[in-house]
Design a protein around this motif. Structure first.
Motif, PDB file in Angstrom:
ATOM      1  N   TRP A  44      35.106  33.844  37.023  1.00  0.00           N
ATOM      2  CA  TRP A  44      36.483  34.295  36.825  1.00  0.00           C
ATOM      3  C   TRP A  44      37.025  33.895  35.439  1.00  0.00           C
ATOM      4  O   TRP A  44      37.963  33.137  35.327  1.00  0.00           O
ATOM      5  CB  TRP A  44      37.334  33.655  37.918  1.00  0.00           C
ATOM      6  CG  TRP A  44      38.330  34.568  38.570  1.00  0.00           C
ATOM      7  CD1 TRP A  44      39.682  34.530  38.406  1.00  0.00           C
ATOM      8  CD2 TRP A  44      38.076  35.612  39.511  1.00  0.00           C
ATOM      9  NE1 TRP A  44      40.266  35.493  39.181  1.00  0.00           N
ATOM     10  CE2 TRP A  44      39.302  36.174  39.873  1.00  0.00           C
ATOM     11  CE3 TRP A  44      36.918  36.147  40.084  1.00  0.00           C
ATOM     12  CZ2 TRP A  44      39.424  37.232  40.776  1.00  0.00           C
ATOM     13  CZ3 TRP A  44      37.033  37.191  40.976  1.00  0.00           C
ATOM     14  CH2 TRP A  44      38.266  37.723  41.299  1.00  0.00           C
ATOM     15  N   SER A  45      36.433  34.428  34.405  1.00  0.00           N
ATOM     16  CA  SER A  45      36.919  34.067  33.068  1.00  0.00           C
ATOM     17  C   SER A  45      36.395  35.071  32.055  1.00  0.00           C
ATOM     18  O   SER A  45      35.594  35.951  32.378  1.00  0.00           O
ATOM     19  CB  SER A  45      36.441  32.675  32.678  1.00  0.00           C
ATOM     20  OG  SER A  45      35.064  32.742  32.353  1.00  0.00           O
ATOM     21  N   ARG A  46      36.815  34.890  30.799  1.00  0.00           N
ATOM     22  CA  ARG A  46      36.402  35.755  29.702  1.00  0.00           C
ATOM     23  C   ARG A  46      34.883  35.771  29.531  1.00  0.00           C
ATOM     24  O   ARG A  46      34.323  36.688  28.955  1.00  0.00           O
ATOM     25  CB  ARG A  46      37.067  35.298  28.400  1.00  0.00           C
ATOM     26  CG  ARG A  46      36.653  33.906  27.967  1.00  0.00           C
ATOM     27  CD  ARG A  46      37.540  33.380  26.857  1.00  0.00           C
ATOM     28  NE  ARG A  46      37.505  34.227  25.698  1.00  0.00           N
ATOM     29  CZ  ARG A  46      36.598  34.150  24.731  1.00  0.00           C
ATOM     30  NH1 ARG A  46      35.633  33.256  24.802  1.00  0.00           N
ATOM     31  NH2 ARG A  46      36.654  34.939  23.707  1.00  0.00           N
ATOM     32  N   GLN A  47      34.234  34.726  30.029  1.00  0.00           N
ATOM     33  CA  GLN A  47      32.787  34.650  29.846  1.00  0.00           C
ATOM     34  C   GLN A  47      32.059  35.771  30.595  1.00  0.00           C
ATOM     35  O   GLN A  47      31.055  36.285  30.140  1.00  0.00           O
ATOM     36  CB  GLN A  47      32.323  33.294  30.347  1.00  0.00           C
ATOM     37  CG  GLN A  47      31.048  32.871  29.676  1.00  0.00           C
ATOM     38  CD  GLN A  47      30.612  31.498  30.148  1.00  0.00           C
ATOM     39  OE1 GLN A  47      31.401  30.751  30.744  1.00  0.00           O
ATOM     40  NE2 GLN A  47      29.358  31.185  29.892  1.00  0.00           N
ATOM     41  N   TYR A  48      32.560  36.144  31.739  1.00  0.00           N
ATOM     42  CA  TYR A  48      31.870  37.162  32.546  1.00  0.00           C
ATOM     43  C   TYR A  48      32.693  38.415  32.784  1.00  0.00           C
ATOM     44  O   TYR A  48      32.147  39.456  33.135  1.00  0.00           O
ATOM     45  CB  TYR A  48      31.454  36.560  33.907  1.00  0.00           C
ATOM     46  CG  TYR A  48      30.467  35.441  33.744  1.00  0.00           C
ATOM     47  CD1 TYR A  48      29.141  35.718  33.403  1.00  0.00           C
ATOM     48  CD2 TYR A  48      30.852  34.112  33.883  1.00  0.00           C
ATOM     49  CE1 TYR A  48      28.228  34.695  33.222  1.00  0.00           C
ATOM     50  CE2 TYR A  48      29.942  33.086  33.700  1.00  0.00           C
ATOM     51  CZ  TYR A  48      28.634  33.376  33.361  1.00  0.00           C
ATOM     52  OH  TYR A  48      27.729  32.373  33.164  1.00  0.00           O
ATOM     53  N   ILE A  49      34.009  38.309  32.645  1.00  0.00           N
ATOM     54  CA  ILE A  49      34.848  39.473  32.967  1.00  0.00           C
ATOM     55  C   ILE A  49      35.241  40.195  31.685  1.00  0.00           C
ATOM     56  O   ILE A  49      35.725  39.589  30.733  1.00  0.00           O
ATOM     57  CB  ILE A  49      36.092  39.037  33.786  1.00  0.00           C
ATOM     58  CG1 ILE A  49      35.624  38.558  35.161  1.00  0.00           C
ATOM     59  CG2 ILE A  49      37.092  40.178  33.917  1.00  0.00           C
ATOM     60  CD1 ILE A  49      36.720  38.075  36.082  1.00  0.00           C
ATOM     61  N   VAL A  63      37.939  44.728  38.818  1.00  0.00           N
ATOM     62  CA  VAL A  63      37.453  43.702  37.887  1.00  0.00           C
ATOM     63  C   VAL A  63      36.125  44.195  37.335  1.00  0.00           C
ATOM     64  O   VAL A  63      35.148  44.332  38.082  1.00  0.00           O
ATOM     65  CB  VAL A  63      37.217  42.365  38.630  1.00  0.00           C
ATOM     66  CG1 VAL A  63      36.937  41.248  37.634  1.00  0.00           C
ATOM     67  CG2 VAL A  63      38.395  42.023  39.521  1.00  0.00           C
ATOM     68  N   GLN A  64      36.083  44.499  36.049  1.00  0.00           N
ATOM     69  CA  GLN A  64      34.832  44.998  35.466  1.00  0.00           C
ATOM     70  C   GLN A  64      34.147  43.851  34.733  1.00  0.00           C
ATOM     71  O   GLN A  64      34.731  43.215  33.851  1.00  0.00           O
ATOM     72  CB  GLN A  64      35.135  46.173  34.532  1.00  0.00           C
ATOM     73  CG  GLN A  64      35.738  47.347  35.312  1.00  0.00           C
ATOM     74  CD  GLN A  64      35.905  48.619  34.488  1.00  0.00           C
ATOM     75  OE1 GLN A  64      35.907  48.586  33.252  1.00  0.00           O
ATOM     76  NE2 GLN A  64      36.058  49.743  35.171  1.00  0.00           N
ATOM     77  N   PHE A  65      32.908  43.605  35.118  1.00  0.00           N
ATOM     78  CA  PHE A  65      32.169  42.477  34.540  1.00  0.00           C
ATOM     79  C   PHE A  65      31.432  42.907  33.275  1.00  0.00           C
ATOM     80  O   PHE A  65      31.268  44.115  33.009  1.00  0.00           O
ATOM     81  CB  PHE A  65      31.190  41.906  35.577  1.00  0.00           C
ATOM     82  CG  PHE A  65      31.908  41.194  36.691  1.00  0.00           C
ATOM     83  CD1 PHE A  65      32.192  39.840  36.598  1.00  0.00           C
ATOM     84  CD2 PHE A  65      32.351  41.887  37.815  1.00  0.00           C
ATOM     85  CE1 PHE A  65      32.883  39.186  37.601  1.00  0.00           C
ATOM     86  CE2 PHE A  65      33.039  41.245  38.826  1.00  0.00           C
ATOM     87  CZ  PHE A  65      33.309  39.878  38.716  1.00  0.00           C
ATOM     88  N   ARG A  66      30.971  41.949  32.521  1.00  0.00           N
ATOM     89  CA  ARG A  66      30.241  42.241  31.282  1.00  0.00           C
ATOM     90  C   ARG A  66      28.854  42.799  31.588  1.00  0.00           C
ATOM     91  O   ARG A  66      28.369  42.720  32.711  1.00  0.00           O
ATOM     92  CB  ARG A  66      30.108  40.957  30.447  1.00  0.00           C
ATOM     93  CG  ARG A  66      31.425  40.485  29.888  1.00  0.00           C
ATOM     94  CD  ARG A  66      31.216  39.346  28.911  1.00  0.00           C
ATOM     95  NE  ARG A  66      32.507  38.889  28.438  1.00  0.00           N
ATOM     96  CZ  ARG A  66      33.211  39.498  27.481  1.00  0.00           C
ATOM     97  NH1 ARG A  66      32.738  40.574  26.882  1.00  0.00           N
ATOM     98  NH2 ARG A  66      34.378  39.022  27.118  1.00  0.00           N
ATOM     99  N   THR A  97      27.708  48.273  34.861  1.00  0.00           N
ATOM    100  CA  THR A  97      28.037  46.863  35.046  1.00  0.00           C
ATOM    101  C   THR A  97      28.578  46.653  36.449  1.00  0.00           C
ATOM    102  O   THR A  97      28.931  47.613  37.134  1.00  0.00           O
ATOM    103  CB  THR A  97      29.119  46.427  34.028  1.00  0.00           C
ATOM    104  OG1 THR A  97      30.263  47.242  34.231  1.00  0.00           O
ATOM    105  CG2 THR A  97      28.633  46.565  32.606  1.00  0.00           C
ATOM    106  N   ASN A  98      28.633  45.410  36.836  1.00  0.00           N
ATOM    107  CA  ASN A  98      29.195  45.122  38.157  1.00  0.00           C
ATOM    108  C   ASN A  98      30.698  45.311  38.124  1.00  0.00           C
ATOM    109  O   ASN A  98      31.345  45.084  37.108  1.00  0.00           O
ATOM    110  CB  ASN A  98      28.876  43.681  38.566  1.00  0.00           C
ATOM    111  CG  ASN A  98      27.382  43.460  38.704  1.00  0.00           C
ATOM    112  OD1 ASN A  98      26.812  42.610  38.043  1.00  0.00           O
ATOM    113  ND2 ASN A  98      26.739  44.249  39.540  1.00  0.00           N
ATOM    114  N   GLU A  99      31.206  45.741  39.262  1.00  0.00           N
ATOM    115  CA  GLU A  99      32.651  45.903  39.369  1.00  0.00           C
ATOM    116  C   GLU A  99      33.091  45.424  40.749  1.00  0.00           C
ATOM    117  O   GLU A  99      32.491  45.817  41.760  1.00  0.00           O
ATOM    118  CB  GLU A  99      33.031  47.379  39.162  1.00  0.00           C
ATOM    119  CG  GLU A  99      34.521  47.610  39.115  1.00  0.00           C
ATOM    120  CD  GLU A  99      34.905  49.054  38.750  1.00  0.00           C
ATOM    121  OE1 GLU A  99      36.027  49.258  38.293  1.00  0.00           O
ATOM    122  OE2 GLU A  99      34.073  49.961  38.946  1.00  0.00           O
TER     123      GLU A  99
END
Ligand code: NDP
Ligand code: BG6
Length: 513
Positions: free
Chosen positions: A230-235, A375-378, A397-399
Motif C-alpha cells: 500500500w504505497s508508492r513502491q507498488y501502487i 487500485v492499479q499496481f506497477r 498489471t494487477n488491479e
C-alpha cells in the motif's frame, strides 16, 4: 475494568448488537431516546431516514423506550405522517416474513408536530409533547436536520434552546452540504458551535456508512498481504469513480448552486480517499481514526485548475426516448455553467504516496450507476512472461477493485496461465462477490449511521477540522472555475462522459478502469 462491555467489544468478545442490548438492558425502564426528524415532510426523510429507523427497529437495535417525532411546517396529523411514512417502509430484512405487524408497531411510535424552523415557541411545544412520551424517564434526544442548509442555524438555535434534553444527551445530525466553500463552511461551524458542542454535532457523509467503505480499513489492516503493497513502491495510481445513470431529476435547484465537485468529490470521494491513504490509526477509537484522516487531507496539495476537467450533460435521444439535458430542467438557468461531471488528479505529498496520482471521476447522467475504488499496481520488473512469450497481456498489471455499489465486491485482477499444454496467459479475477458469499442483505448506510449517532459512536462522522481541510483542497479551484467562467465540456445523457477525462488521465499515464 476488564469486564466492561466496551472493553469486550474492542476485544471482539461482544458484537455490536450484544453491546447495544447490554447498554440498553442495563438502563431498562430508566432511559428513553426521542428522535426528531426535522424536515419530516421532505424527500430524504421519506426515502432514507424513516425506512432506516424502521429497519433498526425491526432488527431490535432501537432501545426499548423510544419515540420518533416528525417536525416540519406542513400541516399533518400523526396518522397522516404514519400514512406517508408507511408508503416507503419495506420488509427488506426478511422478504419471506410478513413484517406488517412490526410495521404497525413501529408506526405507533411515530408522531408529528407542525412548526416553523425559526420558532422557539413551536420547538417548546414539541418539547412538551416529547416530555409526555418520555414519561419521566431519563431522556436522550436526537435531532436529525433533514432540511435545506439555509435554515440549519435557526433550527439548531430553536431546538437547542427550547427542546434540549434536560438531563440526558442532546445530539444533532446535520446533512450535507456543509457550506459551499471554506468561508461558508467555517461560518456554519461557528454558528453551530454557538449552540452545540462539537461532540453534539454529527455531520453525515453517508458514503462512510456504506459497507464496502467501512470494510476498507479491515481489508488493509487485518490482511498481511495488502498493507506492505500500500504505497508508492507498488501502487501506480488509485481511482475513485462515482457515476449515476440519471440526471438531477427534481434536485436541479439544489444542484445548480453546488455542482458535482461539491456534491460528490469534496465529500464522498475525498472521505474514501482519506480512509484509503491514511496511516494505521493508534486504535479504532473515533478520534484516532479521524486524526489519521486529517493528516492525509493536510498532506494533500490543493487541486489545480490544470488537473480538473468539467462537463455538463446535454439531451440525447436513444431508442426513440428523449433524455433531457441538464439545462432542460426548469429549475436550472438556461445558461448554467454548473458541472454535472468532473475528473480530477490529486496528490498526497507524504513519504508513502509521493508522486502517485489519485484520480477522481464523478458524473450524473452517465451510462451506468456505480461507485468503485480501483487500485492499479506497477508493472512486474523485467516481466519474464512479457519478454519470453510476447504475451498479448503486454504490460497487464494487477488491479484491485473495490466495488462499493451496486453488486458489492472486491476483486483482484491477476495474470494467469490458461490451462493446457501451451503457455498462454489471460487476465482473471480473484473475486469476492458479496451476494455469493454472504446471504444477509447489506444494511443501508443510513441505518448504520443512525445507530452510531444513537450510541454516540463518532467514527463515521466528520469532525470540523476534517471539514476545514477538505474545503481547503477544493475551494481555490472552485473559485477559479467560477471566476473564469470555465465552460464545461458537454456530453450526451447516458454516455461515458467527456473525452477530456481521458486526456487528463493520459497526462499521468493512467487509463481509467
Ligand atoms: P427537501 O427540499 O425535500 O426539504 C425538506 C423539507 O424542508 C421540506 O419537506 C420542507 O418542509 C422544508 N423546506 C424545503 N425548502 C424550504 C425552505 N426554503 N424554507 C423552509 N423550509 C423548507 O430536502 P431533502 O429532503 O431532499 O434534503 C434534506 C437535506 O438533506 C438537505 O440538506 C439536502 O441537501 C440533504 N441531502 C438530501 C439528499 C436526498 O437524496 N434528498 C441526499 C443527501 C443530502 P415543510 O415545507 O413541510 O416545512
Ligand atoms: C448525495 C448527492 O450526497 O449522494 C446526490 O447529493 C447523489 O446527488 C447521492 O445522488 C448518491 O448517493 P447513493 O447512496 O445513491 O450513491
Amino acid at each position: 475494568q476488564d469486564e466492561t462491555p466496551l472493553k469486550k467489544l474492542k476485544d471482539g468478545i461482544l458484537s455490536k448488537e450484544q453491546k447495544h442490548t447490554f447498554d440498553f438492558d442495563s438502563n431498562k425502564d430508566k432511559s428513553t431516546v426521542s428522535i426528531t426528524v426535522v424536515g419530516a415532510s421532505g424527500d430524504l426523510a421519506k426515502k432514507k431516514i424513516f425506512p432506516a429507523l424502521f429497519a433498526l427497529y425491526y432488527e431490535g437495535c432501537l432501545p426499548e423506550h423510544f419515540t420518533i417525532f416528525g417536525y416540519a411546517r406542513s400541516k399533518m396529523t400523526d396518522d397522516e405522517l404514519r400514512n406517508m411514512v408507511s408508503k416507503t417502509l419495506t420488509c427488506r430484512i426478511d422478504k419471506r416474513e410478513n413484517c406488517g405487524e412490526k410495521m404497525e408497531q413501529f408506526l405507533e411510535r411515530c408522531f408529528y408536530h407542525s412548526g416553523q424552523y425559526d420558532s422557539q415557541e413551536n420547538f417548546a411545544e414539541l418539547d412538551k409533547k416529547l416530555k409526555e412520551h418520555e414519561a419521566g424517564r431519563f431522556s436522550n434526544r436526537l435531532f436529525y436536520l433533514s432540511i435545506p442548509p439555509n435554515i440549519f442555524i435557526n433550527a439548531v438555535r430553536c431546538a437547542s434552546l427550547s427542546a434540549s434534553s434536560a438531563h440526558g444527551w442532546t445530539r444533532v445530525i446535520v446533512e450535507k452540504p456543509f457550506g459551499r466553500d471554506s468561508e461558508s463552511s467555517a461560518a456554519l461551524t461557528g454558528a453551530l458551535k454557538q449552540y452545540l458542542k462539537e461532540d453534539q454535532i454529527f455531520r453525515i457523509d453517508h458514503y462512510l456508512g456504506k459497507e464496502l467503505v467501512e470494510n476498507l480499513s479491515v481489508l488493509r489492516f487485518s490482511n498481511l498481504i495488502f498493507e506492505p503493497l500500500w504505497s508508492r513502491q507498488y501502487i501506480r495510481n488509485v481511482q475513485f469513480i462515482f457515476s449515476e445513470d440519471f440526471g438531477t431529476e427534481g434536485r436541479g435547484g439544489y444542484f445548480d448552486h453546488y455542482g458535482i465537485i461539491r456534491d460528490i468529490m469534496q465529500n464522498h470521494l475525498l472521505q474514501i480517499l482519506a480512509l484509503f491513504a491514511m496511516e494505521t490509526p493508534v486504535s479504532l477509537d473515533a478520534e484516532d481514526i479521524r486524526n489519521e484522516k486529517v493528516k492525509v487531507l493536510r498532506s494533500m496539495r490543493p487541486l489545480q485548475l490544470d488537473d480538473v476537467i468539467v462537463g455538463q450533460y446535454k439531451s440525447h435521444t436513444k431508442g426513440g426516448v428523449n433524455y433531457p439535458g441538464y439545462t432542460n430542467d426548469k429549475t436550472v438557468p438556461k445558461d448554467s455553467l454548473t458541472p454535472t461531471f468532473a475528473a480530477a488528479a490529486l496528490f498526497i505529498d507524504n513519504a508513502r504516496w509521493d508522486g502517485v496520482p489519485f484520480l477522481m471521476k464523478a458524473g450524473k447522467a452517465l451510462h451506468t450507476r456505480s461507485a468503485e475504488i480501483r487500485v492499479q499496481f506497477r508493472h512486474v520488473p523485467g516481466n519474464l512472461y512479457n519478454k519470453n512469450f510476447g504475451s498479448d497481456l503486454d504490460q497487464a498489471t494487477n488491479e484491485l477493485v473495490i466495488r462499493v455499489q451496486p453488486d458489492e465486491a472486491i476483486y483482484l485482477k491477476i495474470n494467469n496461465k490458461v490451462p493446457g499444454l501451451g503457455m498462454r496467459l489471460d487476465r482473471s479475477n480473484l473475486n469476492l462477490l458479496y451476494s455469493a458469499r454472504y446471504s444477509k442483505e447489506i444494511p443501508d448506510a443510513y441505518e448504520r449511521l443512525l445507530l452510531d449517532a444513537i450510541e454516540g459512536e463518532r467514527r463515521l462522522f466528520i469532525r470540523s477540522d476534517e471539514l476545514d481541510a477538505a474545503w481547503s483542497l477544493f475551494t481555490p479551484v472552485l473559485k477559479e472555475l467560477e471566476h473564469k467562467k470555465i465552460v464545461p465540456e458537454s456530453y450526451p445523457y447516458g454516455s461515458r462522459g467527456p473525452i477530456g477525462a481521458h486526456y487528463l488521465a493520459a497526462r499521468y499515464k493512467v487509463r481509467w478502469g
